[in-house]
Design a protein around this motif. Sequence first.
Motif, PDB file in Angstrom:
ATOM      1  N   SER A   1       0.943  -1.121  -0.036  1.00 55.60           N
ATOM      2  CA  SER A   1       0.017  -0.095   0.070  1.00 55.60           C
ATOM      3  C   SER A   1       0.947   1.283  -0.063  1.00 55.60           C
ATOM      4  O   SER A   1       0.462   2.472  -0.791  1.00 55.60           O
TER       5      SER A   1
ATOM      6  N   LEU B   1       0.563   3.891  -3.098  1.00 56.02           N
ATOM      7  CA  LEU B   1       0.421   5.462  -2.625  1.00 56.02           C
ATOM      8  C   LEU B   1       1.482   6.328  -3.261  1.00 56.02           C
ATOM      9  O   LEU B   1       1.084   7.408  -3.660  1.00 56.02           O
TER      10      LEU B   1
ATOM     11  N   LEU C   1     -10.487   8.188   4.267  1.00 55.13           N
ATOM     12  CA  LEU C   1     -11.005   6.901   4.128  1.00 55.13           C
ATOM     13  C   LEU C   1     -12.458   6.643   4.478  1.00 55.13           C
ATOM     14  O   LEU C   1     -13.008   6.786   5.782  1.00 55.13           O
TER      15      LEU C   1
ATOM     16  N   ARG D   1      -9.105  -1.247   5.499  1.00 54.42           N
ATOM     17  CA  ARG D   1      -9.172   0.156   5.987  1.00 54.42           C
ATOM     18  C   ARG D   1      -7.712   0.278   6.860  1.00 54.42           C
ATOM     19  O   ARG D   1      -7.291   1.239   6.801  1.00 54.42           O
TER      20      ARG D   1
ATOM     21  N   LEU E   1      -4.598   0.633   4.888  1.00 56.43           N
ATOM     22  CA  LEU E   1      -4.354   1.747   4.123  1.00 56.43           C
ATOM     23  C   LEU E   1      -4.174   3.000   5.031  1.00 56.43           C
ATOM     24  O   LEU E   1      -3.460   3.816   4.883  1.00 56.43           O
TER      25      LEU E   1
ATOM     26  N   SER F   1      -0.564   5.100   4.880  1.00 58.67           N
ATOM     27  CA  SER F   1      -1.021   6.778   4.621  1.00 58.67           C
ATOM     28  C   SER F   1      -0.251   7.151   5.792  1.00 58.67           C
ATOM     29  O   SER F   1       0.485   8.136   5.403  1.00 58.67           O
TER      30      SER F   1
ATOM     31  N   ILE G   1     -10.550   7.406  -0.508  1.00 56.43           N
ATOM     32  CA  ILE G   1     -10.361   5.643  -0.774  1.00 56.43           C
ATOM     33  C   ILE G   1     -11.782   5.317  -0.230  1.00 56.43           C
ATOM     34  O   ILE G   1     -12.072   5.574   1.040  1.00 56.43           O
ATOM     35  N   THR G   2     -12.595   4.419  -1.215  1.00 61.30           N
ATOM     36  CA  THR G   2     -13.825   4.544  -0.845  1.00 61.30           C
ATOM     37  C   THR G   2     -14.546   3.274  -1.440  1.00 61.30           C
ATOM     38  O   THR G   2     -13.960   2.491  -2.253  1.00 61.30           O
TER      39      THR G   2
ATOM     40  N   LEU H   1      -9.702   5.905  -4.816  1.00 58.55           N
ATOM     41  CA  LEU H   1      -9.006   4.726  -4.932  1.00 58.55           C
ATOM     42  C   LEU H   1     -10.231   3.858  -4.658  1.00 58.55           C
ATOM     43  O   LEU H   1     -10.861   3.899  -3.381  1.00 58.55           O
TER      44      LEU H   1
ATOM     45  N   TRP I   1      -8.091  -0.232  -6.639  1.00 57.79           N
ATOM     46  CA  TRP I   1      -6.984  -0.269  -5.556  1.00 57.79           C
ATOM     47  C   TRP I   1      -6.473  -1.691  -5.544  1.00 57.79           C
ATOM     48  O   TRP I   1      -5.320  -2.025  -5.713  1.00 57.79           O
TER      49      TRP I   1
END
Length: 236
Positions: free
Chosen positions: A51, A55, A69, A77, A80, A84, A115-116, A131, A153
């Motif tokens: 990840s 990213l 997020l 989640r 990620l 991040s 990110i969803t 993403l 993603w």
Amino acid sequence: MSTSAAPSPQTGAQLLRALERTGPRPALAWYGEAARIELSGHVLANWVIKSIGHLHDEIDLAPGDEVVLDLPAHWKRLALALASWALGAAVTVLEREAEPADGIPPGPKQPRVVITDRPDSPLADAADEVLALDAVSLAPRYSAELPPLAHDWLAEVRGSSDRLGVSLPAWSGPAAQPGAPAASDPSAPPRLLVDGDGLGALPPVLAALLGGGGIVGPAAVVTERQALEEGVTARG
């Protein structure tokens, strides 16, 4: 009286080293949508490293960039969020219980990255990069049609390197809870039962992972017998 510690700038690198030391032992057990999923220290580290690489290399995420997020609680989640923060991003984790009429929750109105699992939402439309992923452990790719320029993603991150190829900036996330067991004492590693994916109690979660232990969740669906079998030592 408890005091909050400042996060170490090296938390991202320390976390990856701790997960690698945990090795084949479980770092995360997820009682999710289909069945129990277990991620060893090696595997969770690999998801975070991939990840980070995606990213950084594909999304060009830089320190201070805003990442939202917009996902249900899930171990993806969590991975990620950790990636991040390791890249120095400012992370907002949305809660969906009370959404405004315009569909854009409080927080960044034009975030750098969203990110969803809702890539066609007003919030996603306002982002520079989107993403998309399903919060499903074994999903091979995003299950619906993607809007133009949105990233799948899961399909993309699998192509990222298994080796960390990024010089990590200062960690931008919360600090680990002080007083955690040391990673050099593996005789009784902490193992926390957490609500959701643990993002709501990140300081003790970080302490458990840094201490060579792990997490089990979501607590709402884990039975007492399962918690005993998992070796849970505390509630996160």
